[in-house]
Structure formats: structure tokens, C-alpha cells
Motif scaffolding. Sequence first.
Motif, PDB file in Angstrom:
ATOM      1  N   SER A  32     -14.771   0.047  21.129  1.00 49.49           N
ATOM      2  CA  SER A  32     -15.180   1.349  21.672  1.00 49.49           C
ATOM      3  C   SER A  32     -16.499   1.252  22.424  1.00 49.49           C
ATOM      4  N   PHE A  33     -17.257   0.169  22.197  1.00 50.70           N
ATOM      5  CA  PHE A  33     -18.524  -0.041  22.913  1.00 50.70           C
ATOM      6  C   PHE A  33     -18.407  -1.102  24.004  1.00 50.70           C
ATOM      7  N   GLN A  34     -17.222  -1.647  24.206  1.00 51.28           N
ATOM      8  CA  GLN A  34     -17.057  -2.685  25.226  1.00 51.28           C
ATOM      9  C   GLN A  34     -17.052  -2.065  26.617  1.00 51.28           C
ATOM     10  N   ALA A  35     -17.800  -2.652  27.531  1.00 49.28           N
ATOM     11  CA  ALA A  35     -17.901  -2.094  28.876  1.00 49.28           C
ATOM     12  C   ALA A  35     -16.631  -2.311  29.687  1.00 49.28           C
ATOM     13  N   SER A  36     -15.942  -3.398  29.455  1.00 51.99           N
ATOM     14  CA  SER A  36     -14.742  -3.703  30.230  1.00 51.99           C
ATOM     15  C   SER A  36     -13.561  -2.850  29.769  1.00 51.99           C
ATOM     16  N   ARG A  37     -12.644  -2.559  30.682  1.00 55.37           N
ATOM     17  CA  ARG A  37     -11.432  -1.825  30.340  1.00 55.37           C
ATOM     18  C   ARG A  37     -10.427  -2.710  29.611  1.00 55.37           C
ATOM     19  N   VAL A  38     -10.590  -4.016  29.725  1.00 54.57           N
ATOM     20  CA  VAL A  38      -9.682  -4.955  29.073  1.00 54.57           C
ATOM     21  C   VAL A  38     -10.272  -5.350  27.727  1.00 54.57           C
ATOM     22  N   GLN A  39      -9.523  -5.136  26.661  1.00 57.32           N
ATOM     23  CA  GLN A  39      -9.999  -5.458  25.321  1.00 57.32           C
ATOM     24  C   GLN A  39      -9.784  -6.945  25.050  1.00 57.32           C
ATOM     25  N   SER A  40     -10.862  -7.675  25.052  1.00 60.40           N
ATOM     26  CA  SER A  40     -10.767  -9.113  24.823  1.00 60.40           C
ATOM     27  C   SER A  40     -12.135  -9.646  24.425  1.00 60.40           C
ATOM     28  N   PHE A  41     -12.117 -10.803  23.806  1.00 59.58           N
ATOM     29  CA  PHE A  41     -13.339 -11.508  23.452  1.00 59.58           C
ATOM     30  C   PHE A  41     -13.506 -12.683  24.416  1.00 59.58           C
ATOM     31  N   PRO A  42     -14.755 -13.088  24.688  1.00 57.47           N
ATOM     32  CA  PRO A  42     -16.010 -12.503  24.185  1.00 57.47           C
ATOM     33  C   PRO A  42     -16.372 -11.231  24.943  1.00 57.47           C
ATOM     34  N   ILE A  43     -17.115 -10.350  24.271  1.00 57.66           N
ATOM     35  CA  ILE A  43     -17.583  -9.113  24.889  1.00 57.66           C
ATOM     36  C   ILE A  43     -18.887  -9.416  25.627  1.00 57.66           C
ATOM     37  N   THR A  44     -18.877  -9.175  26.910  1.00 59.93           N
ATOM     38  CA  THR A  44     -20.036  -9.528  27.742  1.00 59.93           C
ATOM     39  C   THR A  44     -21.050  -8.399  27.885  1.00 59.93           C
ATOM     40  N   ALA A  45     -20.604  -7.159  27.717  1.00 63.99           N
ATOM     41  CA  ALA A  45     -21.516  -6.022  27.889  1.00 63.99           C
ATOM     42  C   ALA A  45     -21.057  -4.858  27.018  1.00 63.99           C
ATOM     43  N   PHE A  46     -22.031  -4.051  26.607  1.00 68.69           N
ATOM     44  CA  PHE A  46     -21.745  -2.892  25.762  1.00 68.69           C
ATOM     45  C   PHE A  46     -22.150  -1.620  26.499  1.00 68.69           C
ATOM     46  N   THR A  47     -21.470  -0.518  26.177  1.00 69.52           N
ATOM     47  CA  THR A  47     -21.743   0.745  26.845  1.00 69.52           C
ATOM     48  C   THR A  47     -21.334   1.900  25.944  1.00 69.52           C
ATOM     49  N   MET A  48     -21.911   3.075  26.221  1.00 73.28           N
ATOM     50  CA  MET A  48     -21.517   4.314  25.558  1.00 73.28           C
ATOM     51  C   MET A  48     -20.663   5.182  26.459  1.00 73.28           C
ATOM     52  N   ASP A  49     -20.235   4.643  27.606  1.00 71.29           N
ATOM     53  CA  ASP A  49     -19.516   5.446  28.598  1.00 71.29           C
ATOM     54  C   ASP A  49     -18.194   5.981  28.061  1.00 71.29           C
ATOM     55  N   TRP A  50     -17.515   5.206  27.216  1.00 76.20           N
ATOM     56  CA  TRP A  50     -16.205   5.664  26.738  1.00 76.20           C
ATOM     57  C   TRP A  50     -16.343   6.876  25.828  1.00 76.20           C
ATOM     58  N   TYR A  51     -17.441   6.953  25.083  1.00 80.93           N
ATOM     59  CA  TYR A  51     -17.685   8.155  24.282  1.00 80.93           C
ATOM     60  C   TYR A  51     -17.978   9.344  25.191  1.00 80.93           C
ATOM     61  N   ARG A  52     -18.723   9.091  26.256  1.00 80.73           N
ATOM     62  CA  ARG A  52     -19.021  10.159  27.209  1.00 80.73           C
ATOM     63  C   ARG A  52     -17.754  10.617  27.923  1.00 80.73           C
ATOM     64  N   ASN A  53     -16.918   9.669  28.316  1.00 80.48           N
ATOM     65  CA  ASN A  53     -15.669  10.031  28.984  1.00 80.48           C
ATOM     66  C   ASN A  53     -14.741  10.824  28.068  1.00 80.48           C
ATOM     67  N   ALA A  54     -14.711  10.416  26.793  1.00 82.82           N
ATOM     68  CA  ALA A  54     -13.865  11.138  25.844  1.00 82.82           C
ATOM     69  C   ALA A  54     -14.349  12.574  25.671  1.00 82.82           C
ATOM     70  N   TRP A  55     -15.673  12.766  25.582  1.00 81.09           N
ATOM     71  CA  TRP A  55     -16.212  14.111  25.410  1.00 81.09           C
ATOM     72  C   TRP A  55     -15.989  14.970  26.651  1.00 81.09           C
ATOM     73  N   GLU A  56     -16.010  14.369  27.810  1.00 89.07           N
ATOM     74  CA  GLU A  56     -15.818  15.120  29.051  1.00 89.07           C
ATOM     75  C   GLU A  56     -14.350  15.367  29.372  1.00 89.07           C
TER      76      GLU A  56
END
Length: 265
Positions: A32-56
Motif C-alpha cells: 500500500s506504500f509502494q510507489a509503483s503500480r506493479v506489486q513486486s520486490f524489491p520496492i524502490t520507492a514509497f509513497t502515500m499517494d494511494w491512500y490519497r487516491n483512495a480518499w479522493e
Amino acid sequence: MRAGLLRWLWRGYIAAAVMFVFAPVLSLLIFSFQASRVQSFPITAFTMDWYRNAWENPEVRTGLQNSIVVGVIAGLAAAILGFLSAHLLARGKLRYGNLYVALVSLPAFVPLLLSGIALLMYYQRIRLAGSLWAIIAAHSCFCSPFAMAVIRGPYERLNIDIEHAARNLGAGGFRIMFQIVLPQLWPAIAAGMLISFLLSWDEFILAWFVGGFQRTLPVVIYGMMGASFNPSLNAVGVVSIAISGLMLGAVFLLEGLATRRARTT
């Protein structure tokens, strides 16, 4: 030596089972904190955008609002129905108490798929289908046996001699109920309401059948899963699981408080 080995094997088994159960929740939280749209390891960046998108997302917000409204009203109604059944069983001296318990518990034992179809057919006849009140009524019936189970035990453990003494001193039934029983039993009633809210919060089948275009959060999540994958679903799932966990923790605390209060009376 052998007993110690068996103990460690049992502990390892329990730990493995817990990890197996909570591994999907942990992966949901991480992605849920992964910046990429593709769920895979390793995670290169983290973001809160998906929580913001869900709320909007207006569908998610409407589903969240509907789930809260349905959960609160259905939880309150189920707690009232559960309390009435618990009162009848604890103080009513029923001749066929087990039969009564079996009858009022039927909504919890009938498969939800069958209940959903039957309720949809019935609601269509009385023109209730497709409304929030249809979901509230269905969830109230479904949750009331669980509320009864939570309230009944502490009610039966209350000291009935206090009620007899109050009645001998001239107190009426309503006064005994509101000044003696309810002040002692409120933690169990609150726990019954919270467990009913939790069951309503997570319930999907009944809401999907009878709700029509009035969708609760689980129905919204199911609809979003049918389209192309949206990473904000991970954020919605994390928030939903967190709310469920908080409610469950509150239920355990209130149930423990109700048990302690019943023992000290």
C-alpha cells in the motif's frame, strides 16, 4: 527432554500458523506504500499517494459512509434485540429455552447466499430492495444472535439477589432495569453492539444482494477488483482491516470488563 521437544514443536507450529494467516495482511500493508503500480520486490520507492487516491475516490467515500451508517444502526438494533433475548433467557424462566435459542440463532446458521436470495425476493415484494434500510434490516437480523451470545453470559452471572431486594423495597421493573441491571451490564451491551458493527462492516453477500445501487465498502471493493487493478485497493484494505482490528480489540476489552463486573456483584 521429550516433553520439552513437543512443547517447542507446538510453539513452532503455532508461530507458523500465525505467520501464514497474517502474511497476506503484511504484504497488503507493504504494497500500500509502494510507489509503483506493479506489486513486486524489491520496492524502490514509497509513497502515500494511494491512500490519497483512495480518499479522493467518490465511490470509496460513499461506500465508507454507507458502511458506517449501516454498521451503527444495525449494531444498535442488533444489540437491542440481543439484550431482549438475553433478558428473556436469563430472567424469563423459559420452559424451552434451548428451542428459543435455536430459533433466534437461525440467521447466523443459514448460509448467507440463501439468506441473500430469500431476502431479495421478500424485499422486492414489499418494495424495500435497493435501499440502505434493506441492508440495515438484513444485517440487524444476521448480527442479533451474536449480540445475544455476548450479552447472555454476563447477564446470567449478575447477582439476582440485588434485583429481588430492590423489588422487595418497592422498585418497579423499569426502575430495576435502568438503575440496577443496565449500569452493571453496559460493557456487555456495548461489546454486543461493537461485534455487530464489526460483522456488518465486513459483510458482503447480504449487502450485495439487497443493496442494489446503495453499496457498502465491501461491495465497492469487490466492484473495483473486477476492473483493472488499482493499487489504491491496498490502501482501502489496510484501513478496513485496521478498523476491524480496533473494533475487535474493543470487544475483548469490554467483554473482559463485563465479566469482572459480573463477578464482583
